[in-house]
Scaffold this motif. Sequence first.
Motif, short mmCIF file in Angstrom:
data_model
loop_
_atom_site.label_atom_id
_atom_site.label_comp_id
_atom_site.label_asym_id
_atom_site.label_seq_id
_atom_site.Cartn_x
_atom_site.Cartn_y
_atom_site.Cartn_z
N ILE A 106 0.83 -1.20 0.00
CA ILE A 106 0.00 0.00 0.00
C ILE A 106 0.86 1.25 0.00
O ILE A 106 0.61 2.21 -0.74
N ASP A 107 1.93 1.25 0.82
CA ASP A 107 2.81 2.42 0.89
C ASP A 107 3.51 2.66 -0.44
O ASP A 107 3.67 3.80 -0.88
N ILE A 108 3.92 1.57 -1.09
CA ILE A 108 4.61 1.69 -2.38
C ILE A 108 3.66 2.26 -3.43
O ILE A 108 4.04 3.14 -4.22
N VAL A 109 2.43 1.77 -3.44
CA VAL A 109 1.45 2.25 -4.41
C VAL A 109 1.17 3.73 -4.19
O VAL A 109 1.10 4.51 -5.13
N ARG A 110 1.02 4.13 -2.92
CA ARG A 110 0.77 5.54 -2.62
C ARG A 110 1.95 6.41 -3.04
O ARG A 110 1.78 7.49 -3.59
N LYS A 111 3.16 5.92 -2.78
CA LYS A 111 4.36 6.67 -3.16
C LYS A 111 4.44 6.83 -4.68
O LYS A 111 4.73 7.91 -5.19
N LYS A 112 4.13 5.76 -5.42
CA LYS A 112 4.14 5.83 -6.88
C LYS A 112 3.11 6.83 -7.38
O LYS A 112 3.38 7.63 -8.27
N ARG A 113 1.91 6.76 -6.80
CA ARG A 113 0.84 7.65 -7.22
C ARG A 113 1.20 9.11 -6.95
O ARG A 113 0.98 9.99 -7.78
N ARG A 114 1.79 9.37 -5.78
CA ARG A 114 2.22 10.73 -5.45
C ARG A 114 3.29 11.22 -6.43
O ARG A 114 3.24 12.36 -6.90
N ARG A 115 4.26 10.36 -6.73
CA ARG A 115 5.33 10.73 -7.65
C ARG A 115 4.76 11.04 -9.04
O ARG A 115 5.15 12.01 -9.68
N GLU A 116 3.81 10.20 -9.51
CA GLU A 116 3.21 10.43 -10.82
C GLU A 116 2.43 11.74 -10.86
O GLU A 116 2.52 12.50 -11.83
N THR A 117 1.67 12.03 -9.80
CA THR A 117 0.91 13.29 -9.80
C THR A 117 1.84 14.49 -9.74
O THR A 117 1.58 15.51 -10.39
#
Length: 78
Positions: free
Chosen positions: A55-66
């Motif tokens: 979950i943390d990795i997915v959130r980090k990826k999503r934040r980086r993409e945005t």
Amino acid sequence: MSLKETLKKAKQIERQLEQRDATETQNLLGTVKPRNYLALDPLLRKGGIHEKEDIDIVRKKRRRETKQQLRQTDWLSE
């Protein structure tokens, strides 16, 4: 895709880029070197195929993409 196949693919991409670069440099001298497209291959990123979908990795990826999308938007034209 095994490591051996990934490395073969990487070398193949690298050869194609070198051939393309050689023809481009003959046409235009003094141009800027193109970006390393090989580094953008998702299989060669940290973690690769074996990266857990935590979950943390997915959130980090999503934040980086945005953040990247926000940096790339042209705010003055809107």
